[in-house]
Design an enzyme around this catalytic site. Structure first.
Site, short mmCIF file in Angstrom:
data_model
loop_
_atom_site.label_atom_id
_atom_site.label_comp_id
_atom_site.label_asym_id
_atom_site.label_seq_id
_atom_site.Cartn_x
_atom_site.Cartn_y
_atom_site.Cartn_z
N CYS A 137 -1.11 -5.20 3.25
CA CYS A 137 0.34 -5.45 3.29
C CYS A 137 0.65 -6.50 4.35
CB CYS A 137 1.10 -4.17 3.63
SG CYS A 137 0.78 -2.81 2.50
N HIS A 171 3.10 -9.76 5.15
CA HIS A 171 4.28 -9.26 5.86
C HIS A 171 4.04 -9.17 7.37
CE1 HIS A 171 6.54 -8.49 2.23
NE2 HIS A 171 5.53 -7.84 1.72
N ARG A 211 8.88 -1.63 -5.99
CA ARG A 211 8.47 -2.74 -5.12
C ARG A 211 7.00 -2.58 -4.72
NH1 ARG A 211 8.83 -7.59 -4.94
NH2 ARG A 211 6.61 -7.31 -4.85
N CYS A 266 3.83 -4.94 -5.50
CA CYS A 266 2.99 -5.45 -4.41
C CYS A 266 1.52 -5.20 -4.73
CB CYS A 266 3.35 -4.78 -3.09
SG CYS A 266 4.76 -5.51 -2.26
#
Lengths: 267, 106
Positions: A176, A180, A224, A228
């Site tokens: 992730c 991010h 979401r 992802c």
């Protein structure tokens, strides 16, 4: 809406601070997004969710008004702000949607497999789950995200979420945090929030569920995360899997203090 | 199964700023569903906006308008408390009427 304006101001500031990111967020996009936020079609889902919530449905012809989201049966105000949390009746940490499924199975007599199949709407069929999630989350509008880790299972799941967030995996070796973890990262023209920055993290958790223009639909955090995972070329993330709730736990706890303003509006 | 509209009307001077959100699939007749069959045309054909019962906007729409359409208009000479009525009819004969009152300027 003051929060939207603050959000845009924050993005503009971020661009100033990072010259490399200056081209990723053009003003015209921000203007468009602000106009959308003022008349957010997601409100239609909230209205629909409100109706579906009170309607007697399922084999047991019951409404969801006795559903306990952690503050007592039928008490919705502020419930979303403390999710995911531990529920003693299921002996599990549950996010908004897994709790909804529990209620729809126990109170209304639906089958969880059927619910999982229709949980994410498409152009042919709208989803009740997304409408309900939008409605219930919107009952916490104006309140601060306040996820507690007081139960051991809550803490364990949070730690698992933290681990997953930073753990690189799959054919592209992505975590992730790969997308991010820095300012100015984007996929095509879509800016990605830097979740190492508490402010951007708060903006993220406080605006889901959100109406997505490209989807013509309201979407939740479960959706979401699923996308992802698809974008990272990982195996499909099953609906309401422990993995997804662990990540949600991590995100929401990190976003504690964010003022909830749902439905958000996104690309 | 028409879903209710969301109508917001606020006064700005003597002009009412009216914003209407409608929920409608607005099928173009071009899209194919999961079974590879063409989804038939399904769109809002007519939208009528009234101000205290008097028609102020009478439109004919086509399938070119987006899904879940948004309509914004400004009505001159409006006062707080005035009634704004909106009616849409789609090509399948489905219709929906909703009403809102003009809110004073905030």
């Amino acid at each position: 809406m003051p929060t939207t304006r603050a959000g845009i101001a924050a993005i503009a500031l971020a661009c100033l601070a990072w010259p490399g990111a200056a081209y990723t967020q053009s003003d015209s996009l921000g203007v468009g997004r602000k106009m959308l936020a003022e008349d957010n079609p997601g409100e239609l889902w909230v209205e629909r969710g409100k109706r579906v919530f009170a309607e007697p449905r399922g084999p047991k012809r019951a409404s969801l008004e006795q559903c306990d989201f952690g503050l007592g049966p039928g008490k919705l105000e502020g419930a979303y702000a403390a999710l995911p949390r531990y529920f003693s009746d299921t002996d599990k940490v549950q996010d908004l949607e897994s709790r909804l499924v529990t209620c729809m199975v126990n109170l209304q007599g639906f089958k969880s497999e059927d619910l999982a199949k229709t949980a994410m709407g498409n152009l042919d069929q709208m989803s009740d789950m997304e409408a309900l999630a939008a409605y219930i989350a919107s009952r916490s509008n104006g309140m601060k995200m306040n996820v507690r880790l007081s139960h051991q299972k809550e803490y364990d799941l949070y730690k698992a979420g933290e681990y997953i967030f930073f753990r690189r995996n799959g054919p592209t070796d992505f975590a992730c945090v790969t997308c991010h973890g820095d300012n100015g990262k984007r996929i095509r023209l879509q800016d990605l929030p830097n979740m190492m920055d508490p402010k951007q993290m708060q903006e993220t958790v406080s605006t889901w569920p959100a109406y997505l223009g490209t989807q013509s639909n309201l979407r939740t955090m479960q959706w979401r995360l699923k996308i992802c995972y698809w974008q990272m070329r990982l195996p499909d993330l099953p609906y309401l899997s422990d993995l997804s709730i662990a990540i949600t736990s991590y995100l929401n706890y990190q976003g504690n203090g964010a003022v909830i303003q749902v439905p958000g509006v996104k690309r | 199964m028409a879903e209710p509209m969301k109508i917001r009307a606020t006064l700005q001077g003597d002009v009412a700023d009216v914003r209407i959100l409608m929920m409608h699939p607005m099928e173009t007749g071009q899209r194919k569903d999961a079974k590879r069959e063409v989804v038939p045309l399904h769109f809002i054909q007519s939208v009528v906006v009234t101000h205290n019962g008097k028609t102020v906007l009478d439109t004919q729409w086509s399938q070119a308008v987006s899904r879940n359409p948004f309509l914004g208009l400004r009505i001159k000479g409006a006062k707080a408390g005035d009634k704004i009525g909106v009616t849409w009819i789609d090509n399948k004969g489905d219709k929906r009427t909703d009403e809102a009152t003009v809110a004073p300027a905030s």
